[in-house]
Design a protein around this motif. Structure first.
Motif, mmCIF file in Angstrom:
data_model
loop_
_atom_site.group_PDB
_atom_site.id
_atom_site.type_symbol
_atom_site.label_atom_id
_atom_site.label_comp_id
_atom_site.label_asym_id
_atom_site.label_seq_id
_atom_site.Cartn_x
_atom_site.Cartn_y
_atom_site.Cartn_z
ATOM 1 N N LEU A 12 0.852 -1.183 0.000
ATOM 2 C CA LEU A 12 0.000 0.000 0.000
ATOM 3 C C LEU A 12 0.888 1.233 0.000
ATOM 4 O O LEU A 12 1.715 1.414 0.900
ATOM 5 N N PHE A 13 0.742 2.081 -1.024
ATOM 6 C CA PHE A 13 1.510 3.318 -1.119
ATOM 7 C C PHE A 13 0.640 4.490 -0.675
ATOM 8 O O PHE A 13 -0.514 4.612 -1.117
ATOM 9 N N LEU A 14 1.192 5.346 0.176
ATOM 10 C CA LEU A 14 0.493 6.547 0.636
ATOM 11 C C LEU A 14 1.258 7.780 0.163
ATOM 12 O O LEU A 14 2.473 7.870 0.355
ATOM 13 N N PHE A 15 0.534 8.724 -0.447
ATOM 14 C CA PHE A 15 1.157 9.916 -1.020
ATOM 15 C C PHE A 15 0.617 11.186 -0.358
ATOM 16 O O PHE A 15 -0.591 11.433 -0.358
ATOM 17 N N GLY A 16 1.535 11.988 0.203
ATOM 18 C CA GLY A 16 1.223 13.329 0.660
ATOM 19 C C GLY A 16 0.147 13.404 1.721
ATOM 20 O O GLY A 16 -0.026 12.506 2.550
ATOM 21 N N GLY A 17 -0.608 14.511 1.687
ATOM 22 C CA GLY A 17 -1.661 14.755 2.651
ATOM 23 C C GLY A 17 -1.500 16.098 3.333
ATOM 24 O O GLY A 17 -0.589 16.879 3.020
ATOM 25 N N PHE A 18 -2.371 16.361 4.275
ATOM 26 C CA PHE A 18 -2.423 17.653 4.970
ATOM 27 C C PHE A 18 -2.927 17.409 6.380
ATOM 28 O O PHE A 18 -3.843 16.605 6.597
ATOM 29 N N ASP A 19 -2.320 18.082 7.367
ATOM 30 C CA ASP A 19 -2.702 17.854 8.768
ATOM 31 C C ASP A 19 -3.277 19.082 9.442
ATOM 32 O O ASP A 19 -3.290 19.191 10.654
ATOM 33 N N GLY A 20 -3.787 20.027 8.652
ATOM 34 C CA GLY A 20 -4.358 21.242 9.222
ATOM 35 C C GLY A 20 -3.395 22.403 9.190
ATOM 36 O O GLY A 20 -3.816 23.556 9.198
ATOM 37 N N THR A 21 -2.083 22.117 9.152
ATOM 38 C CA THR A 21 -1.084 23.185 9.067
ATOM 39 C C THR A 21 -0.044 22.912 7.990
ATOM 40 O O THR A 21 0.489 23.847 7.399
#
Length: 459
Positions: A422-431
């Motif tokens: 399973l490959f996970l790319f990037g994202g955002f955590d609110g900041t």
């Protein structure tokens, strides 16, 4: 079809929330940025999700449901200690114009530094000398040893679409970035871990995020999404072989412009569910006939059965002939429910769950054989990094322990399954937006993708 519509007015897509804010309509989706106009847009009342555990004055990262109409996080403070892997933000075009106008009277002495593409010629090894020993059968997280032309734009509310061994990145632009030329697309080779840039031609779409990308015969069909306060209802088709974009003529009637919706492909039709318009969350269903790219046609679907609540930032997966919908939010409530739409009978059914504790929005859901791997997202209190396998046969969650170093808590990322990983790319955590890539090795579960025959029994 239910016509119920919950207001999502003045909901910032990503921001911070201060429980002690004096704003009368304060609730976990409102940020101080939005309070100046909230009263005129009928913002929803206070939501109690997670509020009891927050101390006064504590800033809590909040999710995006801004299907939703406002710039997301302009003028937010830059967090201290932000990850070095985050994408650096450029000022928006409007703020750039403001700065330029105000500085005409004085001569700038600051040198102009040209942007240098991020290129890694040597892969970074993901393991450490003193790595903890783990069972060989256990699922294990590691950071991918990527190299090549690392993406120069945000990887947040983007899409990654796997074509053979290549994952194509589209969209994910930040409101604070100047509108970038989208003629270049980034590709990730899941075997070599190399990023490359492919120049494209044709009717190149504008920057966007929270859209959907559906693979149809090695072509990427992009619908909806938006940028800033714009919401799109256009359809674009990208041929991964010729690297050429087209904006086909599509027969109507047309669905409402939206973002944060979901899409699955079944019997030469793309099935669209939910999302939001900037004012309202949606629960409508549409199909886009893609049997011929020269004669594409929209059709609104009339469904039967009890309809799911309006929602955005949920996930939808095609399992046999069912569209399985997990989580999401209407701008006030976080949903734990799971729904199935039979695409043959067009009948909705709600899955009876043994637990209702797994609230999720802005997560990802990847089918791995007879499981959906629910990864990351926001649970009403914080961004998560855990993996929640959902058994499609027993219709229950089966949490499993993972080892290694998982990605930090985040949402708005993208996941794909390739070669039993399973490959996970990037994202955002609110900041912070991330440009990293993580790999979950399925280990003893590597056989799961080979499970292709099973039944889903709905009550």
């Amino acid at each position: 079809m239910s016509t119920l519509s919950r207001s999502l007015s003045d909901v910032p897509e990503e921001g911070t929330f201060t429980p002690t804010s004096p704003h009368p309509d304060n609730y976990p989706y409102l940020s101080p940025i939005a309070t100046s106009s909230a009263s005129t847009l009928n913002a929803p009342s206070h939501s109690s999700a997670g509020s009891s555990s927050r101390s006064a004055g504590t800033k809590v990262r909040t999710p995006s449901i801004r299907t939703l109409g406002r710039s997301s996080n302009d003028n937010l403070p830059v967090p201290s200690g932000a990850s070095s892997s985050s994408v650096k933000r450029n000022p928006s075009s409007s703020s750039s114009a403001s700065v330029s106008s105000s500085s005409k009277s004085r001569k700038s002495t600051a040198p102009v530094t040209p942007s240098v593409p991020k290129y890694k010629s040597i892969p970074t090894l993901p393991h450490e000398k003193n790595a903890e020993a783990v069972p060989s059968t256990a699922m294990h997280w590691s950071r991918a040893p990527v190299y090549g032309n690392v993406p120069q734009r945000s990887m947040r509310a983007h899409t990654m679409t796997l074509v053979e061994n290549t994952a194509w990145l589209f969209g994910g632009n930040d409101d604070k970035e100047v509108n970038k030329d989208m003629k270049d697309m980034y590709c990730f080779d899941t075997e070599t871990m190399q990023w490359t840039v492919r120049e494209t031609t044709g009717d190149i779409p504008p920057p966007c995020r929270a859209h959907t990308t559906t693979l149809v015969d090695k072509k990427l069909v992009v619908f909806g999404g938006g940028h800033g306060m714009q919401y799109y209802d256009k359809v674009y088709v990208f041929d991964t072989t010729t690297r050429h974009w087209t904006q086909p003529s599509v027969a109507g009637p047309f669905p409402t412009p939206r973002r944060a919706h979901s899409a699955v492909l079944y019997q030469q039709k793309i099935w669209i569910f939910g999302g939001g318009t900037g004012l309202n969350a949606l629960n409508d269903v549409w199909t886009l006939d893609v049997s011929s790219f020269s004669r594409m046609k929209w059709e609104e679907v009339k469904t039967t059965g009890r309809t799911p609540k309006n929602r955005g930032y949920h996930t939808a997966n095609l399992v046999v002939n069912l569209m399985v919908v997990v989580g999401g939010s209407d701008g006030k409530d976080f949903f734990t429910d799971v729904w199935c739409l039979d695409l043959d009978t067009r009948h909705w059914s709600q899955v009876t769950l043994l637990t209702s504790k797994y609230k999720r929005i802005a997560h990802s859901a990847t089918q791995v054989g007879s499981f959906l791997f629910i990864t990351g997202g926001f649970n009403g209190e914080e961004y998560c990094s855990e993996v929640l396998p959902f058994n499609l046969v027993s219709l229950t969650y089966e949490p499993r322990v993972t080892f290694g170093k998982p990605p930090s808590g985040r949402g708005y990322h993208s996941t794909i399954l390739a070669d039993s990983r399973l490959f996970l790319f990037g994202g955002f955590d609110g900041t912070t937006s991330y440009d990293d890539v993580y790999i979950l090795d399925l280990a003893a579960g590597a056989y799961l993708p080979q499970v292709t025959s099973f039944n889903i029994e709905l009550a």
